[in-house]
Design a protein around this motif. Sequence first.
Motif, PDB file in Angstrom:
ATOM      1  N   UNK A 160     -25.130 -24.913 -81.796  1.00  9.62           N
ATOM      2  CA  UNK A 160     -25.521 -24.258 -80.552  1.00  9.62           C
ATOM      3  C   UNK A 160     -26.978 -24.561 -80.206  1.00  9.62           C
ATOM      4  N   UNK A 161     -27.264 -24.506 -78.914  1.00  7.20           N
ATOM      5  CA  UNK A 161     -28.627 -24.682 -78.437  1.00  7.20           C
ATOM      6  C   UNK A 161     -29.140 -23.360 -77.855  1.00  7.20           C
ATOM      7  N   UNK A 162     -30.451 -23.156 -77.967  1.00  8.04           N
ATOM      8  CA  UNK A 162     -31.060 -21.938 -77.438  1.00  8.04           C
ATOM      9  C   UNK A 162     -32.388 -22.279 -76.788  1.00  8.04           C
ATOM     10  N   UNK A 163     -32.863 -21.372 -75.940  1.00  7.10           N
ATOM     11  CA  UNK A 163     -34.199 -21.502 -75.364  1.00  7.10           C
ATOM     12  C   UNK A 163     -34.889 -20.154 -75.444  1.00  7.10           C
ATOM     13  N   UNK A 164     -36.182 -20.189 -75.726  1.00  4.02           N
ATOM     14  CA  UNK A 164     -37.009 -18.983 -75.750  1.00  4.02           C
ATOM     15  C   UNK A 164     -37.939 -19.037 -74.556  1.00  4.02           C
ATOM     16  N   UNK A 165     -37.824 -18.056 -73.665  1.00  5.53           N
ATOM     17  CA  UNK A 165     -38.695 -17.987 -72.485  1.00  5.53           C
ATOM     18  C   UNK A 165     -39.581 -16.767 -72.639  1.00  5.53           C
ATOM     19  N   UNK A 166     -40.855 -17.003 -72.892  1.00  6.70           N
ATOM     20  CA  UNK A 166     -41.808 -15.916 -73.156  1.00  6.70           C
ATOM     21  C   UNK A 166     -43.200 -16.452 -72.887  1.00  6.70           C
ATOM     22  N   UNK A 167     -44.030 -15.683 -72.172  1.00  2.15           N
ATOM     23  CA  UNK A 167     -45.370 -16.158 -71.848  1.00  2.15           C
ATOM     24  C   UNK A 167     -46.323 -16.090 -73.040  1.00  2.15           C
ATOM     25  N   UNK A 168     -45.946 -15.370 -74.102  1.00  6.61           N
ATOM     26  CA  UNK A 168     -46.798 -15.254 -75.282  1.00  6.61           C
ATOM     27  C   UNK A 168     -46.418 -16.317 -76.312  1.00  6.61           C
ATOM     28  N   UNK A 169     -47.366 -17.226 -76.586  1.00  5.84           N
ATOM     29  CA  UNK A 169     -47.104 -18.318 -77.516  1.00  5.84           C
ATOM     30  C   UNK A 169     -46.744 -17.796 -78.909  1.00  5.84           C
ATOM     31  N   UNK A 170     -47.452 -16.751 -79.339  1.00  2.40           N
ATOM     32  CA  UNK A 170     -47.198 -16.194 -80.670  1.00  2.40           C
ATOM     33  C   UNK A 170     -45.781 -15.622 -80.763  1.00  2.40           C
ATOM     34  N   UNK A 171     -45.333 -14.952 -79.707  1.00  4.09           N
ATOM     35  CA  UNK A 171     -43.984 -14.384 -79.689  1.00  4.09           C
ATOM     36  C   UNK A 171     -42.937 -15.491 -79.761  1.00  4.09           C
ATOM     37  N   UNK A 172     -43.179 -16.599 -79.058  1.00  5.23           N
ATOM     38  CA  UNK A 172     -42.236 -17.730 -79.105  1.00  5.23           C
ATOM     39  C   UNK A 172     -42.190 -18.325 -80.507  1.00  5.23           C
ATOM     40  N   UNK A 173     -43.358 -18.454 -81.105  1.00  3.21           N
ATOM     41  CA  UNK A 173     -43.427 -19.061 -82.440  1.00  3.21           C
ATOM     42  C   UNK A 173     -42.703 -18.208 -83.479  1.00  3.21           C
ATOM     43  N   UNK A 174     -42.926 -16.885 -83.427  1.00  7.19           N
ATOM     44  CA  UNK A 174     -42.289 -15.988 -84.397  1.00  7.19           C
ATOM     45  C   UNK A 174     -40.775 -16.037 -84.266  1.00  7.19           C
ATOM     46  N   UNK A 175     -40.278 -15.958 -83.033  1.00  9.17           N
ATOM     47  CA  UNK A 175     -38.833 -15.980 -82.828  1.00  9.17           C
ATOM     48  C   UNK A 175     -38.246 -17.329 -83.237  1.00  9.17           C
ATOM     49  N   UNK A 176     -38.963 -18.403 -82.956  1.00  9.79           N
ATOM     50  CA  UNK A 176     -38.496 -19.737 -83.330  1.00  9.79           C
ATOM     51  C   UNK A 176     -38.350 -19.851 -84.843  1.00  9.79           C
ATOM     52  N   UNK A 177     -39.325 -19.338 -85.573  1.00  6.82           N
ATOM     53  CA  UNK A 177     -39.279 -19.374 -87.039  1.00  6.82           C
ATOM     54  C   UNK A 177     -38.109 -18.546 -87.567  1.00  6.82           C
ATOM     55  N   UNK A 178     -37.914 -17.364 -86.990  1.00 10.78           N
ATOM     56  CA  UNK A 178     -36.797 -16.509 -87.409  1.00 10.78           C
ATOM     57  C   UNK A 178     -35.457 -17.199 -87.190  1.00 10.78           C
ATOM     58  N   UNK A 179     -35.307 -17.851 -86.067  1.00 15.98           N
ATOM     59  CA  UNK A 179     -34.062 -18.562 -85.771  1.00 15.98           C
ATOM     60  C   UNK A 179     -33.858 -19.708 -86.757  1.00 15.98           C
ATOM     61  N   UNK A 180     -34.928 -20.452 -87.006  1.00 18.68           N
ATOM     62  CA  UNK A 180     -34.846 -21.595 -87.931  1.00 18.68           C
ATOM     63  C   UNK A 180     -34.466 -21.148 -89.336  1.00 18.68           C
ATOM     64  N   UNK A 181     -35.006 -20.016 -89.779  1.00 14.82           N
ATOM     65  CA  UNK A 181     -34.779 -19.551 -91.145  1.00 14.82           C
ATOM     66  C   UNK A 181     -33.461 -18.803 -91.313  1.00 14.82           C
ATOM     67  N   UNK A 182     -33.016 -18.111 -90.277  1.00 17.24           N
ATOM     68  CA  UNK A 182     -31.888 -17.195 -90.429  1.00 17.24           C
ATOM     69  C   UNK A 182     -30.628 -17.588 -89.670  1.00 17.24           C
ATOM     70  N   UNK A 183     -30.718 -18.546 -88.768  1.00 16.99           N
ATOM     71  CA  UNK A 183     -29.568 -18.839 -87.897  1.00 16.99           C
ATOM     72  C   UNK A 183     -29.255 -20.334 -87.867  1.00 16.99           C
ATOM     73  N   UNK A 184     -28.632 -20.851 -88.917  1.00 16.89           N
ATOM     74  CA  UNK A 184     -28.340 -22.291 -88.985  1.00 16.89           C
ATOM     75  C   UNK A 184     -27.374 -22.755 -87.897  1.00 16.89           C
ATOM     76  N   UNK A 185     -26.624 -21.818 -87.298  1.00 12.45           N
ATOM     77  CA  UNK A 185     -25.694 -22.216 -86.237  1.00 12.45           C
ATOM     78  C   UNK A 185     -26.418 -22.685 -84.984  1.00 12.45           C
ATOM     79  N   UNK A 186     -27.706 -22.307 -84.846  1.00 14.44           N
ATOM     80  CA  UNK A 186     -28.522 -22.799 -83.732  1.00 14.44           C
ATOM     81  C   UNK A 186     -29.333 -23.984 -84.226  1.00 14.44           C
ATOM     82  N   UNK A 187     -29.007 -25.165 -83.758  1.00 15.60           N
ATOM     83  CA  UNK A 187     -29.662 -26.372 -84.270  1.00 15.60           C
ATOM     84  C   UNK A 187     -30.754 -26.910 -83.353  1.00 15.60           C
TER      85      UNK A 187
END
Length: 250
Positions: free
Chosen positions: A1-28
Motif C-alpha cells: 500500500x501507498x500512503x501520504x502524510x499531509x502536515x505543515x509541521x515537518x517534525x510531525x511528518x517525520x515522527x509519523x513516517x518513522x512510526x509507519x516504517x517501523x510498525x506498518x510493513x504493509x505500507x511500502x
Amino acid sequence: MKAIIIDDEKRARRILNVLIEEECPEIDTVFEAENLVDGVEIIKAKKPDIVFLDIEMPNHSGLQILDFFKKDPINFQIIFTTAYGHYAIEAFKLSAVDYLLKPIDTKEMKLAILKASNNLEENFIKQKLLNLERNFEQLALNKIALEVPKGIRFVSHEDILIFEADGAYTKVYLQNGKTELICKTLKHFSEQLSNKPLFYKPHRSFVINLKYMTEITKKDGLQVIMSNNKSIPIARERKDEFMKIINRVF
C-alpha cells in the motif's frame, strides 16, 4: 500500500513516517506534503491508498479536501491527525471518520491503518466528510475555538466569563477559574461574537459574558464586577448604551 502524510509541521511528518516504517510493513511507500494543495497534487498523481491529513494548516484546512475532488472520485481512505480536544473528537466519532489524536499512539495508528485498508473498497468517504463538515459547523454554533499551545480547545460560550486584550494576545477567563492566553487579538473574538447577545464589549480592552455579572458599581467610574471578582470598566462613551442593554435584558 501507498500512503501520504499531509502536515505543515515537518517534525510531525517525520515522527509519523518513522512510526509507519517501523510498525506498518504493509505500507511500502510514503509521500509527504506540507500543505493541502501540494498534497492534493501528489494524491492525484501517485494515487495513495491512505491519506494522513492534518486539519489545522495555513491557507487550507484539511477539512477542505473535498473542494479539490468535486469532479474526481475519492478512492483513498483518510485518517485525520489532529491535536483537537475532546469536544471536536465527538464530531469525528459522529461522522464515522477515523482520526489519530496527537501525540500519535502506535497501537491506535495500527488499528486505524487496518480499518482503512479494510474499507478501501467502500465508496462512502465523500458522505462521511460532508457529515464531518456539518458536525464541525454545528459545534461552532455554541462553542468557540481557543488556540492553546497543545492544539485547539473548543469551549462552550457558557464557560467563558471575560476576554481581555493583552497586546497581540487575548486572555480568556473561564468559569472553572483557569485563564488561557490565546495568540489572537481581542478584535478577532469581538467580531466572532458580534451576533451573540450574551457577549458585550463595554471597553476597548474587554468583552464580557453578561450572564456572569454580579454587580454594577460607580466607584472610579462605572464598572461591572464579574463572578470571578474581576472589575471591568465601562467606557464613558458606552455608558448609556450599556445601561439600555441592562434595562432591556434584566
